[in-house]
Scaffold this active site. Structure first.
Site, PDB file in Angstrom:
ATOM      1  N   PRO A   2       0.798  -1.217   0.000  1.00  0.00           N
ATOM      2  CA  PRO A   2       0.000   0.000   0.000  1.00  0.00           C
ATOM      3  C   PRO A   2       0.831   1.268   0.000  1.00  0.00           C
ATOM      4  O   PRO A   2       1.762   1.409   0.780  1.00  0.00           O
ATOM      5  CB  PRO A   2      -0.802  -0.103   1.305  1.00  0.00           C
ATOM      6  CG  PRO A   2      -0.253  -1.253   2.051  1.00  0.00           C
ATOM      7  CD  PRO A   2       0.907  -1.803   1.322  1.00  0.00           C
ATOM      8  N   GLU A   3       0.450   2.163  -0.863  1.00  0.00           N
ATOM      9  CA  GLU A   3       0.967   3.522  -0.840  1.00  0.00           C
ATOM     10  C   GLU A   3      -0.147   4.397  -0.283  1.00  0.00           C
ATOM     11  O   GLU A   3      -1.172   3.878   0.138  1.00  0.00           O
ATOM     12  CB  GLU A   3       1.383   3.947  -2.256  1.00  0.00           C
ATOM     13  CG  GLU A   3       2.402   2.997  -2.872  1.00  0.00           C
ATOM     14  CD  GLU A   3       2.869   3.411  -4.255  1.00  0.00           C
ATOM     15  OE1 GLU A   3       2.915   4.614  -4.523  1.00  0.00           O
ATOM     16  OE2 GLU A   3       3.187   2.527  -5.063  1.00  0.00           O
ATOM     17  N   ARG A 112       5.193 -11.537   3.658  1.00  0.00           N
ATOM     18  CA  ARG A 112       6.640 -11.296   3.716  1.00  0.00           C
ATOM     19  C   ARG A 112       7.164 -10.881   5.085  1.00  0.00           C
ATOM     20  O   ARG A 112       8.356 -10.641   5.231  1.00  0.00           O
ATOM     21  CB  ARG A 112       7.034 -10.255   2.668  1.00  0.00           C
ATOM     22  CG  ARG A 112       7.039 -10.852   1.281  1.00  0.00           C
ATOM     23  CD  ARG A 112       7.287  -9.807   0.224  1.00  0.00           C
ATOM     24  NE  ARG A 112       8.682  -9.456   0.119  1.00  0.00           N
ATOM     25  CZ  ARG A 112       9.157  -8.593  -0.775  1.00  0.00           C
ATOM     26  NH1 ARG A 112       8.332  -8.006  -1.602  1.00  0.00           N
ATOM     27  NH2 ARG A 112      10.425  -8.340  -0.837  1.00  0.00           N
TER      28      ARG A 112
END
Length: 270
Positions: A2-3, A112
């Site tokens: 997400p940005e 991750r």
DNA sequence: CCCGGAACCTGAAGGC
DNA sequence: TGCCTTCAGGTTCCGG
């Protein structure tokens, strides 16, 4: 993943499900996600707390608790927050589960293991140094000109630097530079006033448009309800999603800038 | 202070 | 089908 537009979308869509709710249970499935305090102390300190507000700063999501403390979450590259009701339905790679007195649950999913949570008295303890919010009214062309002054680094690298501007990531940096017609490797100090103003206008156009579309669903990002955003359908260059040809007819190529894949048009980005 | 590159960790996708 | 390589939306640390 997400940005800024994706985190803003998560904030918007989570808010109605969490505002005024009490936290009734916290499960930490991977202690790695808890940054502060120690993973063992974390659950007891937010248990029973009511969530009074949800905010965003850069790419950080901030839950305000009635104790006056803040639950801060950063999803980094691959994290997502998903809403659910059934405890048996925790998605794969769920690292933490927060249960609410509405019966709803928030799953913190992160394949991750890059994402992080903090419980802090002051948000600064979690956020560190961040540049201005690009969508605030305080962020003016003059501010951007000042931030880029005498900087020799490529403009792409500076747009990604959270100390300079908070919230822009790899995809939107490419889209912003394409919209402004600027080559990603141009050094900031080589940019004219007009060129910086074009970048400024592109920031103020691209980010709100992406929020309107619920963010971009490249790879596995999805909104809290599980449905995808659609901002990536408007991409001209980012992530190679715009096709191999720019609307101007030029060829879109991939280079590496500061270890990040960077897409731009050979013809219209000078 | 500024800049560039490696590191963190793991899955997905593409080539052979 | 399976193995190997490359790539991934972010941040932080380290060396020059």
């Amino acid at each position: 993943m997400p940005e800024l537009p994706e985190v803003e979308t998560i904030k918007n869509e989570l808010s109605p499900h969490v505002l005024g709710r009490k936290i009734t249970d916290v499960q930490i499935l991977s202690r790695y996600v808890v940054r502060k305090p120690e993973a063992e102390k974390f659950p007891s300190r937010i248990l029973g707390q009511k969530i009074t507000d949800v905010g965003r700063r850069g790419k950080y999501l901030i839950f305000c608790l009635e104790s006056g403390e803040y639950l801060v979450i950063h999803l980094k590259m691959a994290g997502s927050l998903l809403l659910g009701h059934n405890p048996e339905e925790a998605p794969k790679y769920t690292r933490a589960v927060i249960s609410l007195n509405s019966g709803g649950k928030i799953y913190f999913r992160d394949p991750r293991h890059f994402g992080r949570m903090w419980l802090v008295k002051n948000v600064g303890e979690a956020l560190g140094k961040l540049g201005p919010e690009p969508l605030s009214s305080d962020f003016t062309p003059e501010v951007l000109i000042g931030l880029l002054k005498k900087r020799k680094a490529p403009i792409k690298a500076l747009l990604l630097d959270q100390n300079i501007i908070a919230g822009i990531g790899n995809m939107y940096a490419d889209e912003i530079l394409h919209d402004a017609g600027i080559h990603p490797l141009r050094s900031a100090e080589s940019l004219s006033r007009d060129e910086i103003e074009r970048i400024y206008r592109a920031i103020k156009k691209i980010l709100p448009a992406a929020i309107e579309s619920g963010g971009a669903s490249v790879r596995n990002y999805s909104r809290p309800g599980g449905e995808p955003g659609t901002a990536h359908f408007s991409f001209k260059v980012a992530h190679g999603l715009g096709g191999k040809t720019c609307p101007c007819g030029g060829e879109i190529v991939r280079i590496v800038v500061r270890n990040r894949g960077t897409y731009f048009c050979l013809k219209c980005q000078k």
